[in-house]
Design a protein around this motif. Structure first.
Motif, PDB file in Angstrom:
ATOM      1  N   LEU A   1       0.840  -1.194   0.000  1.00 23.92           N
ATOM      2  CA  LEU A   1       0.000   0.000   0.000  1.00 23.92           C
ATOM      3  C   LEU A   1       0.882   1.253   0.000  1.00 23.92           C
ATOM      4  O   LEU A   1       0.940   1.995   0.984  1.00 23.92           O
ATOM      5  CB  LEU A   1      -0.913  -0.017   1.238  1.00 23.92           C
ATOM      6  N   PRO A   2       1.589   1.518  -1.107  1.00 26.07           N
ATOM      7  CA  PRO A   2       2.594   2.585  -1.137  1.00 26.07           C
ATOM      8  C   PRO A   2       2.040   3.996  -0.972  1.00 26.07           C
ATOM      9  O   PRO A   2       2.726   4.882  -0.474  1.00 26.07           O
ATOM     10  CB  PRO A   2       3.254   2.419  -2.508  1.00 26.07           C
ATOM     11  N   ASN A   3       0.802   4.233  -1.366  1.00 27.70           N
ATOM     12  CA  ASN A   3       0.246   5.594  -1.320  1.00 27.70           C
ATOM     13  C   ASN A   3      -0.631   5.836  -0.104  1.00 27.70           C
ATOM     14  O   ASN A   3      -1.420   6.780  -0.083  1.00 27.70           O
ATOM     15  CB  ASN A   3      -0.568   5.850  -2.604  1.00 27.70           C
ATOM     16  N   ASP A   4      -0.493   4.989   0.918  1.00 23.64           N
ATOM     17  CA  ASP A   4      -1.319   5.133   2.106  1.00 23.64           C
ATOM     18  C   ASP A   4      -0.819   6.288   2.975  1.00 23.64           C
ATOM     19  O   ASP A   4       0.306   6.776   2.816  1.00 23.64           O
ATOM     20  CB  ASP A   4      -1.291   3.820   2.907  1.00 23.64           C
ATOM     21  N   ASN A   5      -1.668   6.721   3.919  1.00 26.32           N
ATOM     22  CA  ASN A   5      -1.282   7.820   4.810  1.00 26.32           C
ATOM     23  C   ASN A   5      -0.349   7.371   5.927  1.00 26.32           C
ATOM     24  O   ASN A   5       0.137   8.199   6.701  1.00 26.32           O
ATOM     25  CB  ASN A   5      -2.544   8.439   5.432  1.00 26.32           C
ATOM     26  N   ILE A   6      -0.073   6.072   6.041  1.00 25.05           N
ATOM     27  CA  ILE A   6       0.831   5.566   7.080  1.00 25.05           C
ATOM     28  C   ILE A   6       2.284   5.775   6.644  1.00 25.05           C
ATOM     29  O   ILE A   6       2.696   5.283   5.603  1.00 25.05           O
ATOM     30  CB  ILE A   6       0.578   4.067   7.366  1.00 25.05           C
ATOM     31  N   LYS A   7       3.032   6.509   7.472  1.00 22.72           N
ATOM     32  CA  LYS A   7       4.439   6.784   7.151  1.00 22.72           C
ATOM     33  C   LYS A   7       5.408   6.108   8.108  1.00 22.72           C
ATOM     34  O   LYS A   7       6.589   5.984   7.819  1.00 22.72           O
ATOM     35  CB  LYS A   7       4.696   8.299   7.165  1.00 22.72           C
ATOM     36  N   ASP A   8       4.914   5.694   9.278  1.00 20.38           N
ATOM     37  CA  ASP A   8       5.813   5.053  10.247  1.00 20.38           C
ATOM     38  C   ASP A   8       5.016   4.081  11.099  1.00 20.38           C
ATOM     39  O   ASP A   8       3.781   4.148  11.174  1.00 20.38           O
ATOM     40  CB  ASP A   8       6.482   6.105  11.122  1.00 20.38           C
ATOM     41  N   LEU A   9       5.744   3.185  11.735  1.00 23.29           N
ATOM     42  CA  LEU A   9       5.145   2.155  12.586  1.00 23.29           C
ATOM     43  C   LEU A   9       6.036   1.981  13.805  1.00 23.29           C
ATOM     44  O   LEU A   9       7.268   1.913  13.680  1.00 23.29           O
ATOM     45  CB  LEU A   9       5.028   0.854  11.800  1.00 23.29           C
ATOM     46  N   VAL A  10       5.421   1.933  14.977  1.00 23.55           N
ATOM     47  CA  VAL A  10       6.174   1.827  16.228  1.00 23.55           C
ATOM     48  C   VAL A  10       5.712   0.587  16.979  1.00 23.55           C
ATOM     49  O   VAL A  10       4.511   0.320  17.066  1.00 23.55           O
ATOM     50  CB  VAL A  10       5.958   3.080  17.109  1.00 23.55           C
ATOM     51  N   ILE A  11       6.679  -0.176  17.514  1.00 23.46           N
ATOM     52  CA  ILE A  11       6.360  -1.325  18.366  1.00 23.46           C
ATOM     53  C   ILE A  11       7.011  -1.075  19.720  1.00 23.46           C
ATOM     54  O   ILE A  11       8.237  -0.965  19.819  1.00 23.46           O
ATOM     55  CB  ILE A  11       6.877  -2.649  17.762  1.00 23.46           C
ATOM     56  N   ASP A  12       6.196  -0.948  20.773  1.00 20.34           N
ATOM     57  CA  ASP A  12       6.758  -0.625  22.086  1.00 20.34           C
ATOM     58  C   ASP A  12       7.291  -1.871  22.789  1.00 20.34           C
ATOM     59  O   ASP A  12       7.322  -2.965  22.214  1.00 20.34           O
ATOM     60  CB  ASP A  12       5.722   0.100  22.950  1.00 20.34           C
ATOM     61  N   GLU A  13       7.719  -1.721  24.043  1.00 17.93           N
ATOM     62  CA  GLU A  13       8.349  -2.828  24.777  1.00 17.93           C
ATOM     63  C   GLU A  13       7.405  -4.002  24.980  1.00 17.93           C
ATOM     64  O   GLU A  13       7.846  -5.140  25.133  1.00 17.93           O
ATOM     65  CB  GLU A  13       8.844  -2.321  26.139  1.00 17.93           C
ATOM     66  N   ASN A  14       6.109  -3.726  25.002  1.00 21.90           N
ATOM     67  CA  ASN A  14       5.130  -4.800  25.155  1.00 21.90           C
ATOM     68  C   ASN A  14       4.650  -5.336  23.802  1.00 21.90           C
ATOM     69  O   ASN A  14       3.678  -6.077  23.730  1.00 21.90           O
ATOM     70  CB  ASN A  14       3.926  -4.300  25.956  1.00 21.90           C
ATOM     71  N   PHE A  15       5.349  -4.882  22.744  1.00 24.62           N
ATOM     72  CA  PHE A  15       5.051  -5.303  21.372  1.00 24.62           C
ATOM     73  C   PHE A  15       3.662  -4.844  20.917  1.00 24.62           C
ATOM     74  O   PHE A  15       3.043  -5.460  20.064  1.00 24.62           O
ATOM     75  CB  PHE A  15       5.200  -6.816  21.205  1.00 24.62           C
ATOM     76  N   GLU A  16       3.185  -3.742  21.489  1.00 17.75           N
ATOM     77  CA  GLU A  16       1.952  -3.122  20.997  1.00 17.75           C
ATOM     78  C   GLU A  16       2.300  -2.297  19.761  1.00 17.75           C
ATOM     79  O   GLU A  16       3.260  -1.518  19.767  1.00 17.75           O
ATOM     80  CB  GLU A  16       1.327  -2.220  22.064  1.00 17.75           C
ATOM     81  N   ILE A  17       1.535  -2.474  18.695  1.00 13.06           N
ATOM     82  CA  ILE A  17       1.813  -1.786  17.433  1.00 13.06           C
ATOM     83  C   ILE A  17       1.017  -0.488  17.356  1.00 13.06           C
ATOM     84  O   ILE A  17      -0.174  -0.457  17.661  1.00 13.06           O
ATOM     85  CB  ILE A  17       1.458  -2.684  16.232  1.00 13.06           C
ATOM     86  N   ALA A  18       1.701   0.596  16.956  1.00 11.06           N
ATOM     87  CA  ALA A  18       1.039   1.881  16.723  1.00 11.06           C
ATOM     88  C   ALA A  18       1.453   2.397  15.354  1.00 11.06           C
ATOM     89  O   ALA A  18       2.609   2.233  14.938  1.00 11.06           O
ATOM     90  CB  ALA A  18       1.424   2.885  17.810  1.00 11.06           C
ATOM     91  N   LEU A  19       0.508   3.004  14.650  1.00 17.75           N
ATOM     92  CA  LEU A  19       0.778   3.566  13.327  1.00 17.75           C
ATOM     93  C   LEU A  19       0.854   5.087  13.415  1.00 17.75           C
ATOM     94  O   LEU A  19       0.164   5.703  14.221  1.00 17.75           O
ATOM     95  CB  LEU A  19      -0.331   3.167  12.349  1.00 17.75           C
ATOM     96  N   LYS A  20       1.706   5.689  12.555  1.00 16.24           N
ATOM     97  CA  LYS A  20       1.847   7.147  12.532  1.00 16.24           C
ATOM     98  C   LYS A  20       1.690   7.657  11.106  1.00 16.24           C
ATOM     99  O   LYS A  20       2.138   7.013  10.152  1.00 16.24           O
ATOM    100  CB  LYS A  20       3.200   7.566  13.104  1.00 16.24           C
ATOM    101  N   ASN A  21       1.082   8.854  10.995  1.00 17.85           N
ATOM    102  CA  ASN A  21       0.919   9.460   9.676  1.00 17.85           C
ATOM    103  C   ASN A  21       2.098  10.372   9.349  1.00 17.85           C
ATOM    104  O   ASN A  21       3.062  10.451  10.122  1.00 17.85           O
ATOM    105  CB  ASN A  21      -0.417  10.212   9.591  1.00 17.85           C
ATOM    106  N   ASP A  22       2.016  11.080   8.223  1.00 21.88           N
ATOM    107  CA  ASP A  22       3.141  11.907   7.784  1.00 21.88           C
ATOM    108  C   ASP A  22       3.384  13.112   8.684  1.00 21.88           C
ATOM    109  O   ASP A  22       4.422  13.770   8.587  1.00 21.88           O
ATOM    110  CB  ASP A  22       2.934  12.366   6.336  1.00 21.88           C
ATOM    111  N   LYS A  23       2.428  13.412   9.597  1.00 20.90           N
ATOM    112  CA  LYS A  23       2.615  14.507  10.552  1.00 20.90           C
ATOM    113  C   LYS A  23       3.015  13.989  11.923  1.00 20.90           C
ATOM    114  O   LYS A  23       2.939  14.706  12.923  1.00 20.90           O
ATOM    115  CB  LYS A  23       1.321  15.318  10.651  1.00 20.90           C
ATOM    116  N   ASP A  24       3.435  12.731  11.972  1.00 25.58           N
ATOM    117  CA  ASP A  24       3.866  12.064  13.202  1.00 25.58           C
ATOM    118  C   ASP A  24       2.723  11.892  14.206  1.00 25.58           C
ATOM    119  O   ASP A  24       2.948  11.705  15.391  1.00 25.58           O
ATOM    120  CB  ASP A  24       5.021  12.835  13.857  1.00 25.58           C
ATOM    121  N   GLY A  25       1.509  11.976  13.708  1.00 29.09           N
ATOM    122  CA  GLY A  25       0.352  11.766  14.576  1.00 29.09           C
ATOM    123  C   GLY A  25      -0.061  10.309  14.590  1.00 29.09           C
ATOM    124  O   GLY A  25       0.094   9.591  13.604  1.00 29.09           O
ATOM    125  N   LEU A  26      -0.600   9.873  15.731  1.00 30.95           N
ATOM    126  CA  LEU A  26      -1.028   8.480  15.867  1.00 30.95           C
ATOM    127  C   LEU A  26      -2.269   8.224  15.019  1.00 30.95           C
ATOM    128  O   LEU A  26      -3.171   9.057  14.946  1.00 30.95           O
ATOM    129  CB  LEU A  26      -1.338   8.156  17.332  1.00 30.95           C
TER     130      LEU A  26
END
Length: 669
Positions: A537-562
């Protein structure tokens, strides 16, 4: 790498008799096998049979495997899961059971690296209360059975924790992925083989205890120390058991609540749809009743004017009378003129006086004389006396004019059509009130909801019990640890200090390594999931992905918003799930075939192509079960270079005689 050469399903789910799918020899560069089928023909039966082969039904353990519970929420035991109940048909083919068939099994045959394998799960005694389930695994010439076969299956072919990653329904992938994201750390530790480190740590702890035990000065201390450590070991096992049980009950309770919500929504939707439809019908009924009254009034008016038209003689006489009245003077007219003559004379004299240029005695005499003679002159003309007054004559004339524009047939026809429409609407209202199918569906849903709520109460009770048991065992463990601490004070460990120190250092090193490995895998997993997601999905609004210490996944947009994952579309969530599955399978280095039902159901056309060209075009054997709308001619053209074979599922009207046949593309699309 594993390659499946043949899958055989006999009298399981929709498949009647022995149904064999032969994939043949591996063809280099062609890893895709398409088994086309219409909805309801047996695609889901196929994927569920594959899962059951590796997971079993839990008959010997007494618990349905967690990954299979969603297939039969109402099944309270493995036996009911196999044989079914009033809400669920079971895994055995209904027609085969009705005909007392004896053969019920699932088989995979193929190669694991350069070794041949064959795995078969069989159900015997299905027509008795003592149903039996057996598992046989053969690798080359070595055979394993039941528990040993399951253990070897987990080690050599497909671990139970991997099943959901490799055999899945595209429609359910979002839910599977949600469950994975909720407990990703545990999954990572199991799937990526971190658990062996925990085993080593337990062995080190055990060896330390044994060393200390040997240093006890007296037999009583040595015996007490040994007993207490065994008790501690037993309590640790109990704690793990109750933790697992508590988690299972929590997960079951969560699934139960989701099923209740789903069934409640279905029930409310039927009621809401009924209410909307009923309101629509009542609105239509009221409208038609008003229209019918209007038609009646219109027809009544028409009939008032037209009632005498059937008497031709009467209408002709009236028309002749009106014509005669127009062409003759009437006695009534002369009498009216005589009554008005004084006023006419007065008005004439006034007019002459106001106009002196025309006023003279002679003119005045002529005018008055003329007015006096008009009635006499009219009387000598052809006068006519009629019983129809002037007012009535005018009304009759207007009535005849209206009759020229009246279409009695059209009025009657419109009223007839309105009556038919009203009758049909009333019938629909009555049918909706007594719609047997909807009433039965509502009643079934109400029963299912009640049963689920009863299960919810039982699960909540079991969850509280397991929580209380866990707390109780933890307290017992604390007490045992205090007793062991006091016993440790009595033991002189000077002679084994070096060994203990070495073991402690080793233990700490392994713990540090374990944590570093988890951190490393966490970052590797993050990079792989993000890369796979962007590939798909190259043109999606998701620009980053974060996995915390508990391996919970969070997605971030191009403005670094969750970005809230639950707010994403079904297609986005499915692609994220595919990216997670893909990344985990790569990290695990497991070369296991993919089997996917409804692979592209929620994906739009452009993204279907990317999934085909990236995810399905790996070197792994990939068996997909699409409909002809998912992988249509367009998708087929993109996938054609990777396709090894095509198949088509055929089934009977009762959907209980599924077969899988080789097919050409022209027979499918």
């Amino acid at each position: 790498m594993m390659f499946i050469q043949k899958i055989i399903i006999c009298n399981i789910f929709a498949y009647y008799g022995r149904v064999e799918v032969n994939f043949g020899e591996k063809i280099e560069g062609k890893n895709l096998y398409c088994i086309y089928g219409n909805n309801g023909f047996g695609k889901t039966s196929f994927i569920n049979a594959c899962k059951i082969l590796f997971l079993g039904t839990g008959l010997k353990e007494g618990n349905i495997p967690h990954s299979l519970k969603h297939l039969a929420p109402s099944a309270t035991s493995p036996k009911k899961f196999i044989k079914g109940n009033e809400h669920y048909r079971g895994i055995l083919n209904t027609n085969a059971c009705d005909e007392n068939k004896e053969d019920f099994y699932i088989i995979f045959e193929g190669f694991l690296q350069d070794k041949k394998f064959r795995v078969q799960r069989t159900w015997e005694g299905v027509h008795t209360q003592e149903i039996n389930e057996t598992l046989e695994l053969k690798i080359d010439n070595q055979s394993y059975y039941n528990e040993e076969a399951q253990e070897k299956l987990n080690i050599c072919l497909l671990p139970t924790n991997f099943v959901d990653f490799f055999f899945f329904n595209g429609e359910e992938i979002g839910e599977i992925s949600e469950n994975i994201r909720k407990g990703l750390r545990d999954k990572i530790e199991e799937i990526l083989k971190i658990k062996p480190l925990d085993i080593i740590l337990r062995e080190i702890e055990k060896y330390k205890r044994e060393l200390k035990e040997k240093q006890a000065d007296d037999d009583k201390t040595r015996l007490d120390y040994k007993i207490k450590n065994r008790e501690l070991e037993s309590l640790n096992e109990k704690i793990e058991h109750y933790k697992k049980l508590y988690k299972e009950k929590s997960d079951d309770l969560e699934n139960n609540k989701q099923h209740i919500s789903q069934k409640t929504y279905e029930h409310q939707k039927i009621i809401a749809d009924d209410d909307k439809e009923m309101q629509k019908l009542y609105d239509e009924k009221n409208k038609l009743e008003i229209e019918l009254e209007e038609h009646k009034e219109k027809l009544s008016d028409s009939l008032k004017n037209i009632i005498f038209m059937s008497n031709k003689s009467l209408t002709n006489t009236l028309k002749q009378e009106l014509h005669t009245l127009k062409s003759h003077s009437r006695k009534e007219d002369i009498e009216v003129f005589n009554r008005l003559l004084p006023e006419i004379k007065e008005i004439t004299q006034t007019y002459l006086q106001e106009n002196p240029e025309i006023n003279s005695q002679e003119i005045n005499y002529v005018m008055m004389n003329a007015l006096e003679n008009i009635p006499k002159a009219l009387a000598t003309k052809n006068t006519y006396h009629s019983k129809i007054s002037n007012a009535n004559a005018l009304m009759l004339e207007r009535a005849f004019i209206r009759l020229e524009y009246i279409n009695l047939y059209q009025d009657i026809n419109e009223m007839k059509e309105c009556k038919i429409a009203l009758k049909d609407t009333k019938t629909e209202i009555e049918e909706l009130k007594i719609d047997d199918y909807k009433q039965e569906r509502k009643q079934n849903l109400e029963r299912e909801i009640k049963q689920l709520r009863d299960e919810q109460n039982e699960l909540e009770h079991q969850k509280r019990e397991s929580e209380n048991d866990l707390k109780q065992v933890i307290e017992q463990k604390k007490e045992i640890e205090r007793e062991i601490y006091h016993l440790n004070q009595k033991i002189n460990t000077e002679r084994i200090d070096n060994e203990l120190h070495f073991l402690q250092e080793l233990e700490q090193s392994i713990k540090n390594y374990r944590e570093k490995l988890i951190i490393k895998l966490r970052f590797e997993l993050r990079d792989k999931i993000l890369k796979k997601y962007k590939n798909l999905l190259p043109n999606d609004n998701i620009k980053d992905l974060v996995i915390d210490e508990n391996f919970e996944i969070a997605l971030k947009n191009d403005k670094d918003g969750l970005v809230i994952i639950e707010s994403q579309s079904s297609g986005q969530k499915q692609i994220l799930a595919i990216a997670i599955f893909w990344a985990l399978s790569e990290l695990s280095k497991a070369q296991i075939p993919l089997i996917i039902d409804t692979p592209l159901g929620r994906i739009d056309g452009q993204n279907r192509v990317r999934i085909i060209q990236n995810y399905y075009a790996q070197n792994l054997q990939t068996i997909i079960l699409p409909t002809d709308t998912e992988v249509s001619k367009r998708e087929y053209e993109y996938a054609k270079s990777h396709i090894a074979r095509l198949y088509k599922i055929e089934n009977s009207d009762d959907r209980g005689h599924a077969r899988i046949n080789n097919a050409m593309i022209d027979e499918i699309l």
